[in-house]
Design a protein around this motif. Structure first.
Motif, PDB file in Angstrom:
ATOM      1  N   ILE A   1      11.299  86.641 -17.899  1.00  0.00           N
ATOM      2  CA  ILE A   1      10.683  85.612 -17.057  1.00  0.00           C
ATOM      3  C   ILE A   1      11.684  84.476 -16.892  1.00  0.00           C
ATOM      4  CG2 ILE A   1       8.695  84.111 -16.763  1.00  0.00           C
ATOM      5  CD1 ILE A   1       7.336  85.784 -18.982  1.00  0.00           C
TER       6      ILE A   1
ATOM      7  N   THR B   1      13.263  80.846 -16.255  1.00  0.00           N
ATOM      8  CA  THR B   1      12.784  79.479 -16.465  1.00  0.00           C
ATOM      9  C   THR B   1      13.576  78.521 -15.598  1.00  0.00           C
ATOM     10  OG1 THR B   1      14.302  79.317 -18.310  1.00  0.00           O
ATOM     11  CG2 THR B   1      12.009  79.770 -18.827  1.00  0.00           C
TER      12      THR B   1
ATOM     13  N   ILE C   1       4.489  68.384 -10.794  1.00  0.00           N
ATOM     14  CA  ILE C   1       3.883  69.425  -9.972  1.00  0.00           C
ATOM     15  C   ILE C   1       4.885  70.529  -9.684  1.00  0.00           C
ATOM     16  CG2 ILE C   1       2.978  69.900  -7.661  1.00  0.00           C
ATOM     17  CD1 ILE C   1       1.524  67.296  -7.770  1.00  0.00           C
TER      18      ILE C   1
ATOM     19  N   SER D   1       7.486  71.530 -11.276  1.00  0.00           N
ATOM     20  CA  SER D   1       7.834  72.416 -12.381  1.00  0.00           C
ATOM     21  C   SER D   1       6.693  73.398 -12.675  1.00  0.00           C
ATOM     22  CB  SER D   1       8.189  71.622 -13.629  1.00  0.00           C
ATOM     23  OG  SER D   1       7.098  70.847 -14.019  1.00  0.00           O
ATOM     24  N   ARG D   2       5.474  72.938 -12.503  1.00  0.00           N
ATOM     25  CA  ARG D   2       4.355  73.855 -12.734  1.00  0.00           C
ATOM     26  C   ARG D   2       4.243  74.895 -11.631  1.00  0.00           C
ATOM     27  NH1 ARG D   2       2.012  72.005 -17.698  1.00  0.00           N
ATOM     28  NH2 ARG D   2       3.589  70.417 -17.891  1.00  0.00           N
ATOM     29  N   GLN D   3       4.509  74.455 -10.423  1.00  0.00           N
ATOM     30  CA  GLN D   3       4.488  75.425  -9.326  1.00  0.00           C
ATOM     31  C   GLN D   3       5.564  76.484  -9.522  1.00  0.00           C
ATOM     32  OE1 GLN D   3       4.689  72.826  -6.008  1.00  0.00           O
ATOM     33  NE2 GLN D   3       2.514  73.067  -5.518  1.00  0.00           N
TER      34      GLN D   3
ATOM     35  N   GLU E   1       6.709  77.472 -12.283  1.00  0.00           N
ATOM     36  CA  GLU E   1       6.279  78.360 -13.364  1.00  0.00           C
ATOM     37  C   GLU E   1       5.291  79.418 -12.851  1.00  0.00           C
ATOM     38  OE1 GLU E   1       5.579  77.372 -17.900  1.00  0.00           O
ATOM     39  OE2 GLU E   1       3.823  76.875 -16.713  1.00  0.00           O
ATOM     40  N   ILE E   2       4.366  78.947 -12.048  1.00  0.00           N
ATOM     41  CA  ILE E   2       3.373  79.889 -11.510  1.00  0.00           C
ATOM     42  C   ILE E   2       4.073  80.982 -10.708  1.00  0.00           C
ATOM     43  CG2 ILE E   2       1.533  80.135  -9.804  1.00  0.00           C
ATOM     44  CD1 ILE E   2       0.524  77.409 -10.607  1.00  0.00           C
TER      45      ILE E   2
ATOM     46  N   LEU F   1       5.992  83.399 -12.944  1.00  0.00           N
ATOM     47  CA  LEU F   1       5.128  84.305 -13.705  1.00  0.00           C
ATOM     48  C   LEU F   1       4.572  85.394 -12.813  1.00  0.00           C
ATOM     49  CD1 LEU F   1       3.270  81.741 -15.930  1.00  0.00           C
ATOM     50  CD2 LEU F   1       4.804  83.506 -16.720  1.00  0.00           C
ATOM     51  N   GLN F   2       4.201  84.997 -11.600  1.00  0.00           N
ATOM     52  CA  GLN F   2       3.695  86.006 -10.666  1.00  0.00           C
ATOM     53  C   GLN F   2       4.768  87.038 -10.362  1.00  0.00           C
ATOM     54  OE1 GLN F   2       2.251  83.437  -7.643  1.00  0.00           O
ATOM     55  NE2 GLN F   2       0.104  83.773  -8.195  1.00  0.00           N
TER      56      GLN F   2
ATOM     57  N   ALA G   1       7.275  87.786 -12.264  1.00  0.00           N
ATOM     58  CA  ALA G   1       7.533  88.593 -13.457  1.00  0.00           C
ATOM     59  C   ALA G   1       6.500  89.695 -13.578  1.00  0.00           C
ATOM     60  CB  ALA G   1       7.489  87.707 -14.696  1.00  0.00           C
ATOM     61  N   MET G   2       5.259  89.342 -13.286  1.00  0.00           N
ATOM     62  CA  MET G   2       4.211  90.349 -13.362  1.00  0.00           C
ATOM     63  C   MET G   2       4.470  91.456 -12.357  1.00  0.00           C
ATOM     64  SD  MET G   2       0.921  88.088 -14.133  1.00  0.00           S
ATOM     65  CE  MET G   2      -0.120  88.630 -12.866  1.00  0.00           C
TER      66      MET G   2
END
Lengths: 168, 863
Positions: free
Chosen positions: B32, B34, B65, B67-69, B71-72, B75-76, B78-79
């Motif tokens: 994932i 970073t 905001i 950094s969180r976006q 991350e989302i 992660l998506q 990565a999935m």
């Protein structure tokens, strides 16, 4: 053949401020607890600290048992969240070790960071579910910010109590 | 000579190049990413206060905001990556319901958008390909001609090769002597001539081959469909969606139709989630319900009253209430045969006006209802519209929004505006009862893709919803409904029905002309040319779903469009039954043993099916090894009382009536009469002139059980047509069993109930329901609270006292695990007499072929 079963732990590093007044607690919980981690912190340091904590508090047994499958799957400095992986049976030991950690790095390497708490947020059996959980959690946070911004048009996050509703 | 030691690899398995590559790919996919640490001005501060809050009080919202976006997103990704990394072929990405057999080598089994990639992958692996021929090399014959040509070749070949056929002919008869060639020539000329336009033959008004298929006062013919598949549809008619469904559902040949029984995909939980509760539902369940028989009845003005009277008789005066008769609401309730007063089953009636009505009934009872209506003396015009009006049943929270995204009215319509208003309402319980909409719609294929109706959610207020009922455009609804019922209007709706080719061409032309027109745009409705389809949409309160009625040949276009909507799932009858079961409603015909159809289904059809499925020896249970089923062993009742693979209502009727008969006048019930020498009543054994079938002497329970065994297969005895009768809560007449023949003549009054297991126990179909014997009450009361062992654990499987045979009070017609309740439940019927002398809500339930009795609570169902 039996599958190797593991557990994933979502944790976040929080930096509680020393001087917390009652008012602070209610109003600026989000601001006080959540900070992005400095760049000295990296996965290597975190792992070192967990291993040290394991050795120190759980002895050779704990160290050897947990360390057999311990992995840091993900860590983001900006959001201070990460995912750890361990064996299913060792999850309690790992959580104990995380509980005792209050600093990262050491002075000799010039990367000492103290006064922190590693807060385990969720435990899951698959990394996929964990990822989905983080996405949902972040989504909720962003939504809250948007709502707050619309309501107050300021950066005052009075109603943000998101951090508590899923932390157990 | 020294042998070189094998290269050391540290005990690890060595991988080859390919394996290493694959391993790396998987590992990197699992990684994932970073975000880099934010390098702001304060980042270099020694105390590590590189945080998002400046000065400890303010949050840097932008960074926070972003950094969180980030991350989302990561992660998506990565999935997605870890899912895709293992797959080598494109169809592995498809969700289960889009996967097809043989997709690995047959490109046509893969969605079009993926075909190029699939071909490339096949080339790469040097794989064998099945590529069907393109249309350029198509033969010059139509399907019909090809069929005929092939058939004639086969026949000729048979005639020429088979010596027996040749020998059967007289010696002088051969091809040349009889001018076979000449005959063939004339035949061919005839065929050629018949192709020329003929004045007598009515030409269809469309190129799709749609026509209206009804007959008046007699049963309609099965639509013949495509020439090639004609023979398969003779006995069991195909629904409009047959070809679509045959690929995706298990089909069932029953009641003159081929009906989708259940979706091939596992869907028990999904059906519960989407069809059950509103809060969990996020999709639509669709079923082709065209197999429901539709009848249109017309009366002349002079016979209006007669029609009203007949319908009143059929529905026990219910369907002529002003709500239905004047306000045109949909009536749904039980139909009764006016002659025999037997309940036929559930049905629906829609009054278009006082002289015209539309009936919808289950195909199992269709013929019966049709015969009742089409009696010549009444003089009604009864049109069998089974193959003229089709229907779709949809269910789930999204049903209205998906419906409105494929339907548009052709002209401005009040009814459609109403439908649009509530298109985003997910909870149908807040809508007024018995809502219906009717308008003329445009061809749904005008949509490139389904388009949701834009509706401001704030516009839908409770006041507006309340107004819906008051402002129902009654005239419009009636007019369209009349159009839907009339042959002429339906035929008009097929006029200029376009083929897909023509529609695509129109869309192409449209996009060429207007530069800004997207490929999926709606083709505008052309008033002069385009057909208008009368449709009728109504809500059913009893089953909590929506039904759309439309002309038979317009069904498929709607169906295909509906299937383009995401989270739309296909269901069959089995899932429909499941939903009924979860709503604690009865499902026709399985849960209607008090009707002839239901009784037949319960007693004979299920018996046959079950016996067939039990043929495998591993499934066959040995009754002897089961142990005792009842407390006292009755010699006549060896194992199970009545038939062991179905609900034996006849046996229950004889038993319960027999108990009344035996205990008449406060007599004590004798279980077995040991002194008895003869089973039969015989006055004078030597009187041959007066010989008749000996009558069984019934004095004890054992005789009664013997008597039920007599009735297993006996015919020609005067018996009630249906052994059980639904109790009418208003008038419960005391039934009198005077003579022995009353045992089978008097139908048993039963009440519909649902049972729910108190603790463990899985209630299955055909399970037996027993009342709790009086002497065991205390034990079972304790059991309801829980019986614990000495170490504090709840006991589940300890030995329980057994009831007697005569404690049997009913059967479970359908039982399984109910996801909504969270335990095993069953729908069944019990003797109404049970309620007379007890208030207990507890009963014992035992599955067939087991000897374990489980405690359950019962609750009445109001029909």
């Amino acid at each position: 053949m039996v599958r190797l079963k593991s557990r994933y732990v979502l944790f976040e590093i929080t930096y509680p401020s020393q001087t917390l007044t009652n008012n602070d607690c209610k109003q600026n919980l989000l601001l006080l607890k959540h900070k992005s981690s400095p760049k000295q912190i990296n996965s290597k340091i975190i792992m070192q600290e967990i291993r040290r904590s394991l050795q120190l508090y759980l002895g050779d047994y704990g160290y050897g048992k947990v360390n057999s499958l311990l992995q840091l799957k993900y860590f983001s400095n900006n959001t201070s969240t990460g995912i750890l992986r361990c064996h299913r049976e060792d999850i309690d030991l790992l959580l104990t070790a995380l509980f005792y950690i209050n600093k990262l790095g050491d002075n000799t390497n010039n990367n000492y960071i103290g006064k922190l708490v590693i807060n385990p947020i969720k435990i899951s059996g698959t990394i996929k579910k964990m990822e989905q959980f983080i996405i949902k959690r972040n989504d909720r946070l962003l939504k809250n910010i948007n709502i707050n911004q619309k309501q107050n048009d300021t950066n005052d996050f009075n109603d943000l109590n998101w951090a508590n509703d899923e932390t157990e | 000579m020294a042998i070189a030691p094998p290269p050391s690899n540290g005990g690890k398995k060595q991988f080859n190049k390919n394996q290493i590559q694959k391993r790396n790919r998987v590992l990197s996919a699992r990684n994932i990413r970073t975000e880099a640490v934010i390098a702001s001005a304060k980042a270099n501060k020694k105390d590590g206060s590189n945080d998002l809050s400046e000065g400890g009080t303010m949050l840097n919202v932008g960074q926070f905001i972003s950094s969180r976006q980030f991350e989302i997103k990561e992660l998506q990704l990565a999935m997605h990556r870890s899912k895709v990394s293992g797959s080598t072929r494109v169809f592995q990405d498809l969700p289960r319901r889009l996967r097809r057999r043989t997709a690995s080598h047959n490109v046509k089994r893969i969605p079009k958008r993926m075909r190029n990639r699939a071909l490339r992958e096949m080339m790469k692996n040097d794989q064998e390909k099945t590529i069907l021929k393109t249309s350029s090399s198509r033969h010059g014959l139509t399907a019909k001609a090809l069929y005929k040509a092939k058939m004639s070749v086969k026949l000729l070949r048979l005639a020429s090769t088979s010596t027996s056929m040749k020998l059967a002919l007289p010696p002088k008869v051969n091809a040349s002597a009889n001018g076979v060639r000449q005959k063939i020539r004339t035949l061919q000329a005839l065929i050629k001539k018949s192709r020329a336009p003929c004045s007598r033959v009515k030409k269809l008004n469309n190129s799709m081959g749609s026509y209206d298929n009804i007959t008046t006062n007699k049963l309609a013919q099965v639509p013949h469909g495509r020439q090639k598949y004609m023979k398969r549809q003779h006995v069991f008619a195909w629904l409009p969606t047959h070809i679509w469904n045959a690929k995706r559902s298990h089909m069932m040949k029953r009641w003159g139709y081929q009906i989708p029984y259940s979706a091939t995909q596992k869907c028990f939980k999904m059906t519960h989630r989407i069809g059950g509760n509103v809060s969990t539902s996020d999709g639509t369940l669709c079923m082709d319900s065209s197999f429901m028989g539709t009848i249109v009845v017309r009366a002349t003005d002079a016979k209006t009253e007669k029609l009203r009277d007949l319908i009143a008789k059929i529905t026990s005066n219910r369907a002529i209430a002003p709500k239905y008769y004047n306000s045109n609401k949909v009536f749904s309730g039980l139909f009764t045969d006016p002659l025999t007063m037997l309940v036929l089953g559930p049905g629906e009636i829609i009054w278009c006006n006082h002289n015209l009505l539309l009936l919808r009934v289950h195909p199992a009872m269709f013929q019966k209802v049709f015969e009742i209506l089409a009696v010549r003396e009444f003089g009604f015009k009864v049109e069998d519209s089974r193959f003229a009006i089709g229907s779709i049943t949809i269910n789930g929270a999204e049903s209205l929004s998906s419906l409105t995204s494929i339907i548009r009215s052709s002209t401005k319509s009040e009814s459609f505006e109403q439908l649009k208003l509530i298109s985003n309402v997910t909870d149908q319980n807040i809508l007024p009862k018995d809502m219906s909409f009717s308008f003329k719609a445009i061809d749904p294929r005008h949509f490139g893709a389904p388009k949701k109706v834009k509706q401001n959610p704030k516009e839908v207020t409770i006041d507006k919803i309340m107004e819906l009922q008051a402002n129902t455009p009654k005239n419009e609804i009636c007019e369209t409904l009349e159009a839907l019922c009339s042959t002429r209007e339906r035929t008009t709706s097929y006029k200029n029905q376009q083929t897909m080719k023509q529609i695509h061409k129109r869309r192409r032309d449209m996009t060429k002309k207007g530069e800004h027109v997207s490929k999926n745009a709606i083709i505008p409705f052309d008033e002069k040319k385009d057909p208008e389809i009368p449709i009728y949409i109504y809500k059913r309160e009893s089953t909590n779903d929506w039904v759309i009625l439309m002309p038979w040949f317009w069904h498929l276009p709607f169906w295909y469009q509906l299937n383009k909507i995401p989270r739309k799932y296909n269901i069959g009858l089995r899932q429909f039954q499941q939903l009924q079961f979860e709503h604690k409603k009865l499902y026709f015909p399985d849960d209607y043993p008090f009707t002839e159809t239901g009784f037949h289904e319960n007693s004979y059809y299920k018996e046959e099916v079950n016996q067939y499925s039990c043929r495998a020896s591993r499934l066959r249970r040995r009754f002897k090894s089961l142990g005792d089923l009842h407390k006292t062993k009755i010699p006549a009742c060896k194992y199970e009382f009545g038939c062991h693979s179905s609900c034996d209502w006849r046996a229950l009727q004889i038993l319960r009536n027999g108990l009344l008969f035996l205990t008449k006048g406060n007599k004590k019930l004798i279980l077995i009469d040991a002194k008895k020498t003869s089973d039969f009543v015989s006055d004078d054994p030597f009187d041959i002139s007066n010989y008749s079938e000996p009558e069984r002497k019934i004095e004890s329970l054992n005789d009664l059980v013997e008597y039920t065994n007599d009735f297993q297969y006996e015919e020609g005895v005067p018996i009630s047509r249906v052994p059980v009768e639904l109790v009418d809560s208003h008038l419960v007449k005391e039934k009198v069993i005077r003579t022995q023949s009353d045992l089978v003549k008097q139908p048993l009054k039963v009440t519909a109930v649902t049972c729910k297991s108190v603790e463990r126990g899985h209630i299955k179909d055909n399970a037996r329901i027993y009342e709790i014997p009086k002497d065991q009450l205390s034990y079972w009361k304790q059991k309801a609270k829980g019986v614990y062992s000495s170490n504090g654990k709840l006991l589940h499987d300890e030995e329980t006292p057994l009831p007697e045979v005569y404690n049997l009070i009913g059967f479970v017609t359908s039982g399984t695990y109910d996801l909504g309740v969270g335990s095993s439940t069953g729908t069944g019927f019990v003797d109404h007499g049970f309620y007379k002398h007890t208030d207990s809500t507890h009963v014992l339930v035992r599955n067939v072929q087991t000897c374990k009795y489980r405690l359950a609570t019962i609750e009445k169902i109001i029909i």
